[in-house]
Design a protein around this motif. Structure first.
Motif, mmCIF file in Angstrom:
data_model
loop_
_atom_site.group_PDB
_atom_site.id
_atom_site.type_symbol
_atom_site.label_atom_id
_atom_site.label_comp_id
_atom_site.label_asym_id
_atom_site.label_seq_id
_atom_site.Cartn_x
_atom_site.Cartn_y
_atom_site.Cartn_z
ATOM 1 N N PRO A 1 -93.476 19.325 9.914
ATOM 2 C CA PRO A 1 -92.323 19.616 9.042
ATOM 3 C C PRO A 1 -92.096 21.096 8.756
ATOM 4 C CG PRO A 1 -94.061 18.410 7.865
ATOM 5 C CD PRO A 1 -94.374 18.323 9.312
ATOM 6 N N ASP A 2 -93.161 21.869 8.582
ATOM 7 C CA ASP A 2 -92.979 23.306 8.363
ATOM 8 C C ASP A 2 -92.431 23.987 9.620
ATOM 9 O OD1 ASP A 2 -93.933 23.154 5.756
ATOM 10 O OD2 ASP A 2 -96.009 23.483 6.376
ATOM 11 N N LYS A 3 -92.869 23.523 10.782
ATOM 12 C CA LYS A 3 -92.374 24.104 12.030
ATOM 13 C C LYS A 3 -90.935 23.675 12.320
ATOM 14 C CE LYS A 3 -94.837 26.994 12.874
ATOM 15 N NZ LYS A 3 -94.266 28.305 13.026
ATOM 16 N N VAL A 4 -90.563 22.478 11.911
ATOM 17 C CA VAL A 4 -89.154 22.082 12.007
ATOM 18 C C VAL A 4 -88.308 23.063 11.212
ATOM 19 C CG1 VAL A 4 -87.454 20.284 11.480
ATOM 20 C CG2 VAL A 4 -89.690 19.648 12.395
ATOM 21 N N SER A 5 -88.770 23.395 10.005
ATOM 22 C CA SER A 5 -88.048 24.347 9.159
ATOM 23 C C SER A 5 -87.997 25.720 9.800
ATOM 24 C CB SER A 5 -88.719 24.434 7.782
ATOM 25 O OG SER A 5 -88.622 23.203 7.088
ATOM 26 N N ASP A 6 -89.113 26.188 10.358
ATOM 27 C CA ASP A 6 -89.137 27.490 11.022
ATOM 28 C C ASP A 6 -88.144 27.535 12.185
ATOM 29 O OD1 ASP A 6 -91.071 28.648 9.406
ATOM 30 O OD2 ASP A 6 -92.740 28.135 10.725
ATOM 31 N N GLN A 7 -88.106 26.467 12.977
ATOM 32 C CA GLN A 7 -87.220 26.452 14.144
ATOM 33 C C GLN A 7 -85.754 26.413 13.747
ATOM 34 O OE1 GLN A 7 -89.069 23.876 17.556
ATOM 35 N NE2 GLN A 7 -90.051 23.318 15.627
ATOM 36 N N ILE A 8 -85.447 25.686 12.689
ATOM 37 C CA ILE A 8 -84.063 25.679 12.205
ATOM 38 C C ILE A 8 -83.677 27.076 11.722
ATOM 39 C CG2 ILE A 8 -82.546 24.818 10.382
ATOM 40 C CD1 ILE A 8 -84.030 22.120 10.624
ATOM 41 N N SER A 9 -84.550 27.700 10.938
ATOM 42 C CA SER A 9 -84.245 29.042 10.430
ATOM 43 C C SER A 9 -84.029 30.025 11.573
ATOM 44 C CB SER A 9 -85.374 29.527 9.520
ATOM 45 O OG SER A 9 -85.402 28.806 8.299
ATOM 46 N N ASP A 10 -84.874 29.955 12.598
ATOM 47 C CA ASP A 10 -84.729 30.885 13.714
ATOM 48 C C ASP A 10 -83.548 30.524 14.615
ATOM 49 O OD1 ASP A 10 -86.528 32.858 13.177
ATOM 50 O OD2 ASP A 10 -88.184 31.928 14.246
ATOM 51 N N ALA A 11 -83.175 29.265 14.667
ATOM 52 C CA ALA A 11 -81.954 28.897 15.391
ATOM 53 C C ALA A 11 -80.727 29.498 14.705
ATOM 54 C CB ALA A 11 -81.821 27.378 15.474
ATOM 55 N N ILE A 12 -80.754 29.575 13.381
ATOM 56 C CA ILE A 12 -79.662 30.219 12.645
ATOM 57 C C ILE A 12 -79.667 31.727 12.896
ATOM 58 C CG2 ILE A 12 -78.719 30.697 10.347
ATOM 59 C CD1 ILE A 12 -78.345 27.799 11.341
ATOM 60 N N VAL A 13 -80.860 32.340 12.929
ATOM 61 C CA VAL A 13 -80.956 33.763 13.276
ATOM 62 C C VAL A 13 -80.336 34.005 14.648
ATOM 63 C CG1 VAL A 13 -82.541 35.651 13.815
ATOM 64 C CG2 VAL A 13 -82.974 34.204 11.823
ATOM 65 N N ASP A 14 -80.686 33.183 15.620
ATOM 66 C CA ASP A 14 -80.148 33.346 16.975
ATOM 67 C C ASP A 14 -78.637 33.162 17.001
ATOM 68 O OD1 ASP A 14 -82.646 33.848 17.949
ATOM 69 O OD2 ASP A 14 -82.884 31.947 19.008
ATOM 70 N N LEU A 15 -78.138 32.187 16.264
ATOM 71 C CA LEU A 15 -76.696 31.952 16.213
ATOM 72 C C LEU A 15 -75.973 33.203 15.705
ATOM 73 C CD1 LEU A 15 -74.145 30.138 16.270
ATOM 74 C CD2 LEU A 15 -74.754 29.420 13.937
ATOM 75 N N PHE A 16 -76.461 33.773 14.626
ATOM 76 C CA PHE A 16 -75.784 34.925 14.031
ATOM 77 C C PHE A 16 -75.917 36.171 14.915
ATOM 78 C CE2 PHE A 16 -75.743 33.505 9.281
ATOM 79 C CZ PHE A 16 -75.061 32.359 9.660
ATOM 80 N N LEU A 17 -77.104 36.393 15.489
ATOM 81 C CA LEU A 17 -77.277 37.557 16.360
ATOM 82 C C LEU A 17 -76.453 37.433 17.633
ATOM 83 C CD1 LEU A 17 -81.100 38.319 16.026
ATOM 84 C CD2 LEU A 17 -79.204 39.637 15.072
ATOM 85 N N SER A 18 -76.174 36.217 18.069
ATOM 86 C CA SER A 18 -75.315 36.039 19.243
ATOM 87 C C SER A 18 -73.877 36.432 18.945
ATOM 88 C CB SER A 18 -75.370 34.578 19.725
ATOM 89 O OG SER A 18 -74.701 33.705 18.833
ATOM 90 N N LYS A 19 -73.506 36.394 17.672
ATOM 91 C CA LYS A 19 -72.160 36.794 17.252
ATOM 92 C C LYS A 19 -72.099 38.284 16.917
ATOM 93 C CE LYS A 19 -70.807 32.365 16.809
ATOM 94 N NZ LYS A 19 -69.744 31.732 17.622
#
Length: 402
Positions: free
Chosen positions: A17-35
């Motif tokens: 569960p903590d790693k699910v949270s980490d991956q979601i947070s970093d997926a959001i980082v990637d989304l924003f940096l791609s923009k």
């Protein structure tokens, strides 16, 4: 250093569960940096039964502008969250990518923080926060990582690959591992204990199916770890609680940043206390930890030491690091102070300022989701990914010390 001792490290899988949270947070980082490569992101994630909640501070062209969300941005954020959960493999009644509830509480970054971090006039970009960061490398494994953590990660990576490929259909996403090794004169010589707790399909907690699961785990361990470390005296604890059907966020709430020792060196080196996931690279919790690992790894790769710890310290809004500390734990071939001076003399490192770090390692890119499970360090550099694992500073260090 003691001549004979036991040491243990643990890892957790992408479905923890903590790693699910980490991956979601970093997926959001990637989304924003791609923009927007200059986006500012501090995204925290909570996961629990059928629920994902985002909270934090952002600034991003094309996503959040003029105090509001750009058309379609909220939908893209939610899609990113659900896709991340789907890719991990959660399609359970208690946590399903399609049916879970989602809440987004991201909001604009504080203007007071922004004025300290942003470059303006003659002021260089400052650190996104104060803090201390550590990097570490040792010669226990080919990737210059602590052996206990290295093998803990590799066990879970193999199990996840088998689950995704269908080779082990009885596995579910949530898994933990732990490896205890005996060291003689600083060298790992035997695995004394292996712990693996894995979420499983119904029925794999008794009888022939339980035996099948246990045999599978032991085979993975044998495939991943050097045969010389395993023996009849190695003790295995496989699902020691018995049943493990309920897992992931349904079994235990997850939060971003709760597995920082798993993310780094498994307890074999100090940790500054700051998490990595969910943060853009202006946050030195992340970028300075990466450059510290890069420096330590290159020092060991250059043959300047068998073990090396690096510490950097920063103040929010200040560009230059407050201190650089090198400790080769008595294994160095030159003085630690000489190595410090050599690092400071290498121009391509940009003075280890936040901008210098990001430029040298190429961090303003959507490269972070891959880091959020199975460790940020000891990974194979490939293209833009895991640039801090390259050993391309070896010749510069040797030249600076000549």
């Amino acid at each position: 250093m003691r001549s004979s001792y036991l040491f243990t490290s643990e890892s957790v899988s992408e479905g923890h569960p903590d790693k699910v949270s980490d991956q979601i947070s970093d997926a959001i980082v990637d989304l924003f940096l791609s923009k927007d490569p200059e986006a500012r992101i501090g995204c925290e994630t909570l996961t629990t039964t059928q629920l994902v909640v985002l909270a934090g501070e952002i600034r991003c062209k094309g996503v959040y502008e003029n105090g509001g969300w750009v058309d379609g941005a909220l939908e893209e954020i939610e899609k990113t969250v659900r896709n991340t959960v789907r890719e991990i493999g959660y399609e359970q009644d208690g946590f399903h990518w399609r049916t879970l509830s989602f809440q987004n509480h991201l909001h604009a970054q504080s203007a007071h923080i922004a004025q300290g971090v942003d470059a303006s006039g003659n002021k260089d970009e400052g650190a996104g926060d104060q803090g201390i960061m550590f990097g570490f490398a040792c010669d226990e494994t080919p990737d210059l990582m602590p052996a206990t953590l290295y093998y803990s990660h590799k066990i879970l990576e193999q199990m996840a690959a088998d689950r995704h490929s269908g080779a082990a259909p009885f596995l579910e996403p949530d898994t933990k591992s732990q490896v205890t090794l005996r060291f003689e004169n600083g060298v790992p010589v035997a695995a004394t204990a292996i712990v693996v707790s894995t979420q499983h399909a119904p029925g794999y907690d008794e009888g022939e199916k339980e035996a099948q699961l246990h045999a599978y785990v032991k085979k993975v361990v044998a495939d991943v770890m050097p045969a010389a470390l395993l023996s009849d005296e190695t003790v295995y604890h496989i699902n020691p609680t018995g049943s493990f059907e309920i897992g992931g966020p349904d079994g235990d709430a997850g939060l971003t940043g709760r597995k920082i020792i798993v993310d780094t060196y498994g307890g074999a080196a100090p940790h500054g206390g700051g998490a990595f996931s969910g943060k853009d690279p202006t946050k030195v919790d992340r970028s300075a930890a990466y450059i510290s690992r890069y420096l330590a790894k290159n020092i060991v790769a250059a043959g300047l030491a068998r073990r090396c710890t690096i510490q950097l310290a920063y103040a929010i809004g200040v560009s230059k690091p407050l201190s650089l500390y090198v400790d080769t734990h008595g294994t160095g071939t030159v003085g630690d102070d000489k190595i410090e001076q050599a690092i400071q003399s290498i121009e391509k490192l940009g003075g280890l300022t936040p901008r210098g770090i990001r430029t040298h390692l190429g961090l303003n890119k959507p490269i972070y989701r891959k880091t959020a499970a199975y460790g940020h360090f000891g990974r194979k550099p490939e293209g833009d990914f895991f640039s801090w694992e390259r050993t391309d500073l070896v010749e510069d260090l040797k030249a600076a010390l000549a």
